[in-house]
Design an enzyme around this catalytic site. Structure first.
Site, PDB file in Angstrom:
ATOM      1  N   ASN A   1       0.871  -1.174   0.000  1.00  8.76           N
ATOM      2  CA  ASN A   1       0.000   0.000   0.000  1.00  8.76           C
ATOM      3  C   ASN A   1       0.908   1.224   0.000  1.00  8.76           C
ATOM      4  OD1 ASN A   1      -1.784   2.059   0.460  1.00  8.76           O
ATOM      5  ND2 ASN A   1      -2.401   1.387   2.505  1.00  8.76           N
ATOM      6  N   TRP A   2       1.024   1.834  -1.157  1.00  9.53           N
ATOM      7  CA  TRP A   2       1.965   2.957  -1.279  1.00  9.53           C
ATOM      8  C   TRP A   2       1.440   4.233  -0.630  1.00  9.53           C
ATOM      9  CZ3 TRP A   2       3.875   2.626  -7.122  1.00  9.53           C
ATOM     10  CH2 TRP A   2       4.532   1.407  -7.314  1.00  9.53           C
ATOM     11  N   LYS A   3       0.183   4.247  -0.262  1.00  7.63           N
ATOM     12  CA  LYS A   3      -0.441   5.445   0.321  1.00  7.63           C
ATOM     13  C   LYS A   3      -0.173   6.652  -0.586  1.00  7.63           C
ATOM     14  CE  LYS A   3      -0.203   3.202   4.766  1.00  7.63           C
ATOM     15  NZ  LYS A   3      -0.083   3.297   6.221  1.00  7.63           N
TER      16      LYS A   3
ATOM     17  N   HIS B   1      -9.540   1.266   4.918  1.00  7.33           N
ATOM     18  CA  HIS B   1      -8.251   1.445   5.600  1.00  7.33           C
ATOM     19  C   HIS B   1      -8.458   2.389   6.790  1.00  7.33           C
ATOM     20  CE1 HIS B   1      -4.142   2.608   6.470  1.00  7.33           C
ATOM     21  NE2 HIS B   1      -3.787   1.495   5.856  1.00  7.33           N
TER      22      HIS B   1
ATOM     23  N   GLU C   1      -6.813   4.779   7.860  1.00  3.24           N
ATOM     24  CA  GLU C   1      -6.605   6.208   7.575  1.00  3.24           C
ATOM     25  C   GLU C   1      -7.844   6.821   6.914  1.00  3.24           C
ATOM     26  OE1 GLU C   1      -2.912   5.613   5.513  1.00  3.24           O
ATOM     27  OE2 GLU C   1      -2.034   4.983   7.416  1.00  3.24           O
TER      28      GLU C   1
ATOM     29  N   GLU D   1      -5.356  -4.796  10.596  1.00  2.00           N
ATOM     30  CA  GLU D   1      -4.342  -3.767  10.812  1.00  2.00           C
ATOM     31  C   GLU D   1      -4.644  -3.023  12.110  1.00  2.00           C
ATOM     32  OE1 GLU D   1      -2.371  -2.664   6.769  1.00  2.00           O
ATOM     33  OE2 GLU D   1      -3.980  -1.262   7.179  1.00  2.00           O
TER      34      GLU D   1
ATOM     35  N   GLY E   1       2.515   2.431  10.871  1.00  2.00           N
ATOM     36  CA  GLY E   1       3.466   3.534  10.721  1.00  2.00           C
ATOM     37  C   GLY E   1       4.147   3.936  12.018  1.00  2.00           C
TER      38      GLY E   1
ATOM     39  N   SER F   1       3.486  -1.990  10.423  1.00  2.00           N
ATOM     40  CA  SER F   1       4.930  -2.053  10.678  1.00  2.00           C
ATOM     41  C   SER F   1       5.552  -3.414  10.348  1.00  2.00           C
ATOM     42  CB  SER F   1       5.248  -1.643  12.118  1.00  2.00           C
ATOM     43  OG  SER F   1       4.834  -0.308  12.345  1.00  2.00           O
TER      44      SER F   1
ATOM     45  N   GLY G   1       2.910  -1.067   4.307  1.00  2.00           N
ATOM     46  CA  GLY G   1       2.971   0.358   4.018  1.00  2.00           C
ATOM     47  C   GLY G   1       4.397   0.794   3.736  1.00  2.00           C
ATOM     48  N   GLY G   2       5.035   1.393   4.716  1.00  2.00           N
ATOM     49  CA  GLY G   2       6.360   1.991   4.533  1.00  2.00           C
ATOM     50  C   GLY G   2       7.379   1.084   3.857  1.00  2.00           C
TER      51      GLY G   2
HETATM   52  P1  13P Z   1       3.049   0.472   7.736  1.00  2.00           P
HETATM   53  O1  13P Z   1       3.566  -0.822   7.161  1.00  2.00           O
HETATM   54  O2  13P Z   1       3.790   1.673   7.228  1.00  2.00           O
HETATM   55  O3  13P Z   1       2.938   0.412   9.219  1.00  2.00           O
HETATM   56  O4  13P Z   1       1.559   0.659   7.174  1.00  2.00           O
HETATM   57  C1  13P Z   1       0.675  -0.401   7.268  1.00  2.00           C
HETATM   58  C2  13P Z   1      -0.535  -0.067   6.489  1.00  2.00           C
HETATM   59  O5  13P Z   1      -1.305   0.796   6.844  1.00  2.00           O
HETATM   60  C3  13P Z   1      -0.776  -0.808   5.243  1.00  2.00           C
HETATM   61  O6  13P Z   1      -2.046  -0.574   4.757  1.00  2.00           O
END
Ligand code: 13P
Length: 252
Positions: A9-11, A96, A98, A169, A175, A214, A235-236
């Protein structure tokens, strides 16, 4: 057997050029015969570039969100499932945390998005997970059950899960560098599978449940070794080819 899935997930990250370069490096590093299914979910505006860079190869394309209203219409700023399908998307993330916390999406909206994805022939990646205060108050299962039931209670909701993926999640792990322990993840994953299993044991057995929050090369293998963890939503660590590839390899 459930084939693991690792989805990036590149956000809201990257650039046109950077997206293409990242996909190129992922494809080069994956090579043939990867065990886990791999997907990337770039921002909407990069879908065309990423679709082209993927070249119909082994890595699937996904989007990060979609409009709850199917088809087309007067919905300024929105992108429908049908449009995403046109760009070769196989997956779309819905609900998600967010989106829930920053953009006010409630369970009912998430359920509508889930159904809209299904209608467009996309496979939803339905995100669920509790916030820190909810975990500390001991209501993790109630929260996850409520998020899950919003979809299960819809007509076609259960049927939709056949093609869907669930991502657990925990919000406090996203994050933050603070990962759920493998035991904590397994506990909630087993709960989710059991809850779906109350309605359809066969479907629950085949349902892929990803862990997100994470995930890094250092902790991926241990998380993925849990019996009910079927891969990850990353994510990251999905923004760099080396770390994303290491996580993909840890999944099989
Ligand atoms: P991180 O891996 O950066 O914690 O993000 C997880 C996430 O929200 C994937 O959708």
């Amino acid at each position: 057997m459930r084939r693991p899935l690792v989805a990036g997930n590149w956000k809201m990250h990257g650039s046109r050029e950077g997206s293409r370069a990242l996909v190129g490096a992922i494809l080069e590093g994956l090579g043939p015969g990867a065990g886990a299914e791999v997907a990337v979910c770039p921002p909407f505006v990069y879908l065309a570039d990423v679709q082209e860079a993927l070249g119909g190869g082994p890595v699937a394309l996904g989007a990060q969100d979609l409009c709850p209203v199917p088809g087309e219409g007067a919905h300024t700023g929105e992108v429908s499932g049908r449009m995403l399908a046109e760009f070769g998307c196989r997956y779309v993330i819905v609900g998600h945390s967010e989106r829930r916390s920053l953009y006010g999406e409630d369970d009912a909206t998430v359920a509508r998005k889930f159904l809209a994805a299904r209608e467009a022939g996309l496979r939803p990646i339905l995100c669920v997970g509790e916030r820190l205060e909810e975990r500390e108050a001991g209501v993790t299962e109630q929260v996850v059950a409520r998020q899950l039931d919003a979809v299960l209670q819809c007509e076609d909701g259960l049927e939709g899960l056949r093609e869907a993926v669930i991502a657990y999640e925990p919000v406090w792990a996203i994050g933050t560098g603070r990962t759920a322990t493998p035991g904590q993840a397994q506990e909630v994953h087993a709960f989710i599978r059991a809850r779906v299993g109350e309605r359809d044991p066969g479907l629950a057995e085949g349902l892929r449940i990803l862990y997100g929050g994470s995930v890094k090369p250092e902790n991926a293998a241990e998380l993925f070794a849990q019996p009910d963890v079927d891969g990850g939503l990353i994510g990251g660590a999905s923004l760099r080819a080396d770390s994303f590839l290491a996580i993909c390899r840890a999944a099989g």
